[in-house]
Motif scaffolding. Sequence first.
Motif, PDB file in Angstrom:
ATOM      1  N   GLU A  11      -2.206 -13.970   0.526  1.00 52.98           N
ATOM      2  CA  GLU A  11      -2.703 -14.809   1.620  1.00 52.98           C
ATOM      3  C   GLU A  11      -2.025 -16.174   1.646  1.00 52.98           C
ATOM      4  OE1 GLU A  11      -4.616 -12.794  -0.110  1.00 52.98           O
ATOM      5  OE2 GLU A  11      -5.768 -11.629   1.359  1.00 52.98           O
ATOM      6  N   GLY A  12      -1.912 -16.793   0.462  1.00 52.88           N
ATOM      7  CA  GLY A  12      -1.280 -18.102   0.414  1.00 52.88           C
ATOM      8  C   GLY A  12       0.168 -18.048   0.869  1.00 52.88           C
ATOM      9  N   ASP A  13       0.873 -17.001   0.436  1.00 51.74           N
ATOM     10  CA  ASP A  13       2.281 -16.880   0.813  1.00 51.74           C
ATOM     11  C   ASP A  13       2.438 -16.622   2.307  1.00 51.74           C
ATOM     12  OD1 ASP A  13       2.827 -17.248  -1.806  1.00 51.74           O
ATOM     13  OD2 ASP A  13       3.919 -15.372  -2.111  1.00 51.74           O
ATOM     14  N   ILE A  14       1.542 -15.829   2.867  1.00 57.80           N
ATOM     15  CA  ILE A  14       1.638 -15.582   4.303  1.00 57.80           C
ATOM     16  C   ILE A  14       1.452 -16.891   5.059  1.00 57.80           C
ATOM     17  CG2 ILE A  14       0.534 -14.468   6.278  1.00 57.80           C
ATOM     18  CD1 ILE A  14       0.080 -12.007   4.540  1.00 57.80           C
ATOM     19  N   ALA A  15       0.503 -17.685   4.604  1.00 54.61           N
ATOM     20  CA  ALA A  15       0.289 -18.984   5.248  1.00 54.61           C
ATOM     21  C   ALA A  15       1.523 -19.866   5.102  1.00 54.61           C
ATOM     22  CB  ALA A  15      -0.938 -19.672   4.645  1.00 54.61           C
ATOM     23  N   ALA A  16       2.161 -19.819   3.932  1.00 54.17           N
ATOM     24  CA  ALA A  16       3.287 -20.721   3.663  1.00 54.17           C
ATOM     25  C   ALA A  16       4.588 -20.241   4.286  1.00 54.17           C
ATOM     26  CB  ALA A  16       3.470 -20.879   2.148  1.00 54.17           C
ATOM     27  N   LEU A  17       4.834 -18.947   4.220  1.00 54.16           N
ATOM     28  CA  LEU A  17       6.141 -18.434   4.622  1.00 54.16           C
ATOM     29  C   LEU A  17       6.159 -17.905   6.054  1.00 54.16           C
ATOM     30  CD1 LEU A  17       6.828 -16.410   1.343  1.00 54.16           C
ATOM     31  CD2 LEU A  17       7.771 -18.662   1.931  1.00 54.16           C
ATOM     32  N   ALA A  18       4.956 -17.734   6.633  1.00 50.08           N
ATOM     33  CA  ALA A  18       4.828 -17.295   8.013  1.00 50.08           C
ATOM     34  C   ALA A  18       5.631 -16.046   8.351  1.00 50.08           C
ATOM     35  CB  ALA A  18       5.189 -18.428   8.976  1.00 50.08           C
ATOM     36  N   PRO A  19       5.557 -15.004   7.525  1.00 48.47           N
ATOM     37  CA  PRO A  19       6.193 -13.754   7.935  1.00 48.47           C
ATOM     38  C   PRO A  19       5.477 -13.215   9.151  1.00 48.47           C
ATOM     39  CG  PRO A  19       4.712 -13.344   6.125  1.00 48.47           C
ATOM     40  CD  PRO A  19       4.737 -14.838   6.327  1.00 48.47           C
ATOM     41  N   ARG A  20       6.196 -12.477   9.990  1.00 54.14           N
ATOM     42  CA  ARG A  20       5.584 -11.953  11.200  1.00 54.14           C
ATOM     43  C   ARG A  20       5.244 -10.477  11.067  1.00 54.14           C
ATOM     44  NH1 ARG A  20       6.563 -14.705  15.762  1.00 54.14           N
ATOM     45  NH2 ARG A  20       4.756 -13.519  16.430  1.00 54.14           N
ATOM     46  N   ILE A  21       5.844  -9.829  10.066  1.00 54.34           N
ATOM     47  CA  ILE A  21       5.695  -8.388   9.908  1.00 54.34           C
ATOM     48  C   ILE A  21       5.329  -8.087   8.464  1.00 54.34           C
ATOM     49  CG2 ILE A  21       6.952  -6.179   9.954  1.00 54.34           C
ATOM     50  CD1 ILE A  21       8.755  -7.376  12.145  1.00 54.34           C
ATOM     51  N   ALA A  22       4.402  -7.142   8.273  1.00 51.19           N
ATOM     52  CA  ALA A  22       4.088  -6.667   6.924  1.00 51.19           C
ATOM     53  C   ALA A  22       4.432  -5.193   6.830  1.00 51.19           C
ATOM     54  CB  ALA A  22       2.610  -6.886   6.606  1.00 51.19           C
ATOM     55  N   VAL A  23       5.040  -4.814   5.717  1.00 45.43           N
ATOM     56  CA  VAL A  23       5.363  -3.414   5.468  1.00 45.43           C
ATOM     57  C   VAL A  23       4.449  -2.938   4.342  1.00 45.43           C
ATOM     58  CG1 VAL A  23       7.162  -1.795   4.782  1.00 45.43           C
ATOM     59  CG2 VAL A  23       7.753  -3.794   6.169  1.00 45.43           C
ATOM     60  N   LEU A  24       3.607  -1.941   4.642  1.00 45.52           N
ATOM     61  CA  LEU A  24       2.642  -1.468   3.649  1.00 45.52           C
ATOM     62  C   LEU A  24       3.212  -0.280   2.893  1.00 45.52           C
ATOM     63  CD1 LEU A  24      -0.683  -1.558   5.711  1.00 45.52           C
ATOM     64  CD2 LEU A  24       0.462  -3.415   4.449  1.00 45.52           C
ATOM     65  N   CYS A  25       3.350  -0.450   1.577  1.00 46.18           N
ATOM     66  CA  CYS A  25       3.864   0.624   0.715  1.00 46.18           C
ATOM     67  C   CYS A  25       2.867   0.896  -0.391  1.00 46.18           C
ATOM     68  CB  CYS A  25       5.207   0.223   0.129  1.00 46.18           C
ATOM     69  SG  CYS A  25       6.434  -0.193   1.372  1.00 46.18           S
ATOM     70  N   VAL A  26       1.606   0.877  -0.050  1.00 44.53           N
ATOM     71  CA  VAL A  26       0.549   1.092  -1.041  1.00 44.53           C
ATOM     72  C   VAL A  26       0.047   2.526  -0.903  1.00 44.53           C
ATOM     73  CG1 VAL A  26      -0.094  -1.344  -0.939  1.00 44.53           C
ATOM     74  CG2 VAL A  26      -1.260   0.287   0.541  1.00 44.53           C
ATOM     75  N   PRO A  27      -0.701   3.022  -1.894  1.00 41.01           N
ATOM     76  CA  PRO A  27      -1.233   4.385  -1.772  1.00 41.01           C
ATOM     77  C   PRO A  27      -2.205   4.483  -0.595  1.00 41.01           C
ATOM     78  CG  PRO A  27      -1.451   3.555  -4.027  1.00 41.01           C
ATOM     79  CD  PRO A  27      -1.033   2.401  -3.184  1.00 41.01           C
ATOM     80  N   GLY A  28      -2.369   5.675  -0.092  1.00 44.58           N
ATOM     81  CA  GLY A  28      -3.223   5.909   1.064  1.00 44.58           C
ATOM     82  C   GLY A  28      -4.597   5.274   0.956  1.00 44.58           C
ATOM     83  N   GLU A  29      -5.221   5.381  -0.195  1.00 38.56           N
ATOM     84  CA  GLU A  29      -6.579   4.851  -0.361  1.00 38.56           C
ATOM     85  C   GLU A  29      -6.621   3.346  -0.145  1.00 38.56           C
ATOM     86  OE1 GLU A  29      -4.635   7.195  -2.297  1.00 38.56           O
ATOM     87  OE2 GLU A  29      -5.299   6.072  -4.066  1.00 38.56           O
ATOM     88  N   ALA A  30      -5.514   2.661  -0.464  1.00 39.74           N
ATOM     89  CA  ALA A  30      -5.509   1.201  -0.431  1.00 39.74           C
ATOM     90  C   ALA A  30      -4.977   0.656   0.889  1.00 39.74           C
ATOM     91  CB  ALA A  30      -4.666   0.661  -1.587  1.00 39.74           C
ATOM     92  N   ALA A  31      -4.517   1.556   1.760  1.00 37.84           N
ATOM     93  CA  ALA A  31      -3.766   1.090   2.932  1.00 37.84           C
ATOM     94  C   ALA A  31      -4.645   0.316   3.917  1.00 37.84           C
ATOM     95  CB  ALA A  31      -3.094   2.266   3.626  1.00 37.84           C
ATOM     96  N   GLN A  32      -5.843   0.841   4.203  1.00 41.15           N
ATOM     97  CA  GLN A  32      -6.688   0.157   5.184  1.00 41.15           C
ATOM     98  C   GLN A  32      -7.071  -1.236   4.678  1.00 41.15           C
ATOM     99  OE1 GLN A  32      -7.755   1.447   8.418  1.00 41.15           O
ATOM    100  NE2 GLN A  32      -8.072  -0.752   8.577  1.00 41.15           N
ATOM    101  N   ALA A  33      -7.395  -1.339   3.388  1.00 38.00           N
ATOM    102  CA  ALA A  33      -7.757  -2.637   2.823  1.00 38.00           C
ATOM    103  C   ALA A  33      -6.574  -3.599   2.913  1.00 38.00           C
ATOM    104  CB  ALA A  33      -8.209  -2.487   1.370  1.00 38.00           C
ATOM    105  N   ALA A  34      -5.373  -3.090   2.627  1.00 39.37           N
ATOM    106  CA  ALA A  34      -4.183  -3.935   2.693  1.00 39.37           C
ATOM    107  C   ALA A  34      -3.951  -4.404   4.121  1.00 39.37           C
ATOM    108  CB  ALA A  34      -2.962  -3.165   2.184  1.00 39.37           C
ATOM    109  N   LEU A  35      -4.147  -3.486   5.070  1.00 41.82           N
ATOM    110  CA  LEU A  35      -3.983  -3.868   6.474  1.00 41.82           C
ATOM    111  C   LEU A  35      -4.966  -4.979   6.835  1.00 41.82           C
ATOM    112  CD1 LEU A  35      -2.823  -3.304   9.349  1.00 41.82           C
ATOM    113  CD2 LEU A  35      -4.765  -1.809   9.682  1.00 41.82           C
ATOM    114  N   ASP A  36      -6.223  -4.796   6.453  1.00 44.15           N
ATOM    115  CA  ASP A  36      -7.234  -5.788   6.796  1.00 44.15           C
ATOM    116  C   ASP A  36      -6.869  -7.160   6.225  1.00 44.15           C
ATOM    117  OD1 ASP A  36      -8.539  -3.727   8.037  1.00 44.15           O
ATOM    118  OD2 ASP A  36     -10.001  -3.400   6.430  1.00 44.15           O
TER     119      ASP A  36
END
Lengths: 209, 209
Positions: free
Chosen positions: A136-161
């Motif tokens: 979260e801190g890095d997103i605020a600081a670096l302002a990326p516009r796109i996230a690429v999710l490479c987590v296991p299926g179970e963790a994907a929705q949480a990562a998206l949120d």
Amino acid sequence: MKHIAEPTVRRLTGYLRFLEAFDADGHETISSGELARAGGTTSAQVRKDLSFFGSFGKRGLGYGVKDLIASLREILGLDTRWPVVIVGAGKIGAALAQYRGFGTHGFDVVGIYDTDPARVGTHLSGVTVRADHDLEGDIAALAPRIAVLCVPGEAAQAALDRVVAAGIRAVLNFAPTSLVAPEGVTVRAVNMATELEVLAYALTNEARD
Amino acid sequence: MKHIAEPTVRRLTGYLRFLEAFDADGHETISSGELARAGGTTSAQVRKDLSFFGSFGKRGLGYGVKDLIASLREILGLDTRWPVVIVGAGKIGAALAQYRGFGTHGFDVVGIYDTDPARVGTHLSGVTVRADHDLEGDIAALAPRIAVLCVPGEAAQAALDRVVAAGIRAVLNFAPTSLVAPEGVTVRAVNMATELEVLAYALTNEARD
DNA sequence: AGTACCTTGTGAAGGATTTCACAAGTAGCC
DNA sequence: GGCTACTTGTGAAATCCTTCACAAGGTACT
């Protein structure tokens, strides 16, 4: 701008890729027919796709290759670089972080995150894996516009949120799970299992002759 | 069987994946509405998609989860295993060969091929990398139905032509090039660059509010 | 058995995308 | 300049896909 259908945008990216190769071969102009053959579509489709955005060709001549490349880059938003974060440094995440095509296509990996302490701190071609609580801190600081999710299926929705809560509005999901995202967030999935299953369907049901 | 639209097939694979998780959670039945929410579509769409293939539910009750899984597997051709060859043992090819989800989804890697002598003979979770000139003979002997192309873009069309000449009718292409295939051969592409560019387009042009 | 309440399956309507077909513009050549 | 050959841009038609809306069938409860 009127809403453009996704298949149209997808074809535009194909035209752009072919044009870059065509340009490298030294060609100056190209007709909608040639572009269509390369992109697996028809000349009318090519012209219609382009017509949504303006008029780029010369009648009787075709399109200027370099001009059309520039126009497509602008249309697709590729006339600027896009910072990207990768969530998950497992096999896929690590492979992506090291994939050089990322950079050559205008996308910069500015961060990669993992929950596994054994991975945190390792280096993947210039980027250091950071702990997932830095996300979260890095997103605020670096302002990326796109996230690429490479987590296991179970963790994907949480990562998206999490990335959405942190302000990300475009997500590429490599987990084999369909995700639900709020209005205004674009999620695209890359999913080998789906593609293989579509092939299995085609082989099973669409046998010709 | 009437021709089924590709988006329909694609959604069916999504339903199947969700149903498997839903079944593992111990649920017995599911309604089209629940399935729709999971698959990011509408209940009418779910019912229409299924209706092309028959009638699988009970009015008032919904669908039996296990029954629907079995029906979808059969529809998609996943009630049998599919032998697959991987062409190219570079980063992506090697990662795929080791990917366990391949096997759990009904696909068996029966061969992996590379031109680089340094790679030939190495082992990737049970499969040995073979020289690319073994490709035709192995396809004849092992009768894989699907080829996965993990070669560089420049080599992709040639690789496609070779596997098609050897009898393959379904190809999954990881190279960032659009390929032309003869009638009767299904080619699907997995292409991260395209997906990222679609996201860039969405961020650039479809900004809401 | 009757009533209330659900959910499916599906024609028909609506909307979106692709294809068609042709007028209009451009270059090259005689 | 006039003629030929070529290609774009685009309304209109056709096709394809999704959504609507409702009859029909099923369960549960009294």
